[in-house]
Design an enzyme around this catalytic site. Structure first.
Site, PDB file in Angstrom:
ATOM      1  N   HIS A   1      -2.248   0.988   7.015  1.00 19.41           N
ATOM      2  CA  HIS A   1      -2.656   0.939   5.611  1.00 19.41           C
ATOM      3  C   HIS A   1      -2.826   2.358   5.086  1.00 19.41           C
ATOM      4  O   HIS A   1      -3.113   3.297   5.844  1.00 19.41           O
ATOM      5  CB  HIS A   1      -3.964   0.159   5.480  1.00 19.41           C
ATOM      6  CG  HIS A   1      -4.354  -0.146   4.058  1.00 19.41           C
ATOM      7  ND1 HIS A   1      -3.559  -0.859   3.194  1.00 19.41           N
ATOM      8  CD2 HIS A   1      -5.481   0.178   3.364  1.00 19.41           C
ATOM      9  CE1 HIS A   1      -4.172  -0.974   2.028  1.00 19.41           C
ATOM     10  NE2 HIS A   1      -5.342  -0.346   2.103  1.00 19.41           N
TER      11      HIS A   1
ATOM     12  N   HIS B   1      -5.869   1.415  -3.861  1.00 17.05           N
ATOM     13  CA  HIS B   1      -4.896   0.961  -2.867  1.00 17.05           C
ATOM     14  C   HIS B   1      -4.426  -0.438  -3.230  1.00 17.05           C
ATOM     15  O   HIS B   1      -5.049  -1.146  -4.022  1.00 17.05           O
ATOM     16  CB  HIS B   1      -5.509   0.977  -1.462  1.00 17.05           C
ATOM     17  CG  HIS B   1      -6.743   0.128  -1.304  1.00 17.05           C
ATOM     18  ND1 HIS B   1      -7.052  -0.536  -0.141  1.00 17.05           N
ATOM     19  CD2 HIS B   1      -7.754  -0.175  -2.169  1.00 17.05           C
ATOM     20  CE1 HIS B   1      -8.194  -1.189  -0.279  1.00 17.05           C
ATOM     21  NE2 HIS B   1      -8.635  -0.984  -1.500  1.00 17.05           N
TER      22      HIS B   1
ATOM     23  N   CYS C   1       0.814  -1.221   0.000  1.00 18.10           N
ATOM     24  CA  CYS C   1       0.000   0.000   0.000  1.00 18.10           C
ATOM     25  C   CYS C   1       0.845   1.268   0.000  1.00 18.10           C
ATOM     26  O   CYS C   1       0.609   2.189  -0.792  1.00 18.10           O
ATOM     27  CB  CYS C   1      -0.965  -0.019   1.175  1.00 18.10           C
ATOM     28  SG  CYS C   1      -0.181  -0.038   2.814  1.00 18.10           S
TER      29      CYS C   1
END
Length: 299
Positions: free
Chosen positions: A250, A262, A204
């Site tokens: 994240h 993402h 990510c």
């Protein structure tokens, strides 16, 4: 104190949190991925097992195997900042061929964002280049783009370097936002790989980092905002295209209209994918939206 620098000579290399043992067993997972032609500073702490602690040109630290790089002098690093000579590979994977034709024999694989030295433009869309390993060959000229970032942080070691350089970006805000999104979408479908930053596998924060770096702005490589880097916190209601959405461990890039892109290890979509912030959409992920902890922007 003399400073030691290096250049990555492998097609890519993994930065580790700790060096491997002599047995080949890893003491830590992958922390980051670096590519051919990227610069590092070799830090004083060096292991006894063929590993060196290094700092990347974007301020990230970890351990590299010593055969992943060659040591260079500061003067060579300064010369490599010549953007009329050094270019980045802009395609997922590019072959370095022994002659300027598609029938050429591959000499080396060049990952996206690897840096090469341009030796000369050939006719009919080919360029002769030299890689960091010293090999010379040919690539399609369309596979080369100007390098927008630089290694100035390693040379100057200024605490506010990344923030200052981001402010020097001459691209109009709307154009920058659109290009960040375009760069991120180029990785759609790429598998999730912890610590990865390539078209073979990316995580990510690697996706966010690459999408900004390819436009000349170096942000922090992990999934949070870090002091000394140009992303600052904003309210969720102020999100615009290209801004970042942070969750615990994240990060995603906002696309506008309630969508975000993402790289996720989610079992149903373990790759770079698009999801929605809106509950009425089929690609809504409540498990993420309910955990949004911050939003960040360059602007």
């Amino acid at each position: 104190m003399d400073r030691k620098f290096g250049i990555i000579v492998k097609d890519h290399a993994y930065l580790r949190g700790e060096p491997e043992k002599n047995s080949g067993c890893s003491l830590s997972s992958i922390e980051d991925e670096v590519f051919s032609g990227w610069a590092i500073r070799i830090l004083p702490e060096t292991s006894e097992c063929g590993w060196a602690k290094v700092r990347t040109h974007y301020g990230y630290e970890g351990f590299l195997a010593e055969n992943d790089f060659r040591v260079i002098e500061e003067g060579e690093l300064e010369n490599r900042q010549d953007k009329t000579r050094y270019f980045r590979v802009n395609i997922g994977n590019a072959d370095l061929l022994d002659c300027p034709k598609v029938q050429g024999l591959p000499q080396e694989l060049l990952f996206k964002n690897a840096l090469v030295e341009l030796l000369e433009h050939e006719k009919e869309g080919w360029s002769r280049v030299r890689t960091a390993s010293g090999k010379e060959g040919f690539v399609h000229s369309k596979y080369l783009s100007s390098r927008e970032d630089d290694d100035g942080y390693l040379l100057k070691e200024e605490a506010d370097y990344f923030i200052r350089k981001a402010k020097e970006c001459k691209m109009a805000e709307d154009d920058f936002r659109e290009k960040v999104i375009k760069n991120a979408k180029a990785y759609l479908g790429v598998q999730y790989r912890w610590g990865g930053k390539s078209a073979q596998g990316i995580d990510c924060s690697g996706l966010a980092f690459n999408s900004y770096m390819e436009n000349g702005v170096l942000i922090y490589r992990d999934a949070h905002m870090e002091p000394g880097y140009p992303i600052h916190q904003i309210d969720r209601k102020d999100l615009k295209k290209g801004d970042l959405i942070f969750f615990p461990g994240h990060v995603a890039i906002y696309l506008g209209d309630g969508k975000y892109i993402h790289s996720t290890a989610y079992l149903q979509t373990p790759c770079v994918t698009v999801n929605s912030l809106r509950p009425e959409d089929q690609d809504y992920r409540a498990d993420l939206v309910e955990k949004i902890c911050a939003c960040g922007s360059l602007f």
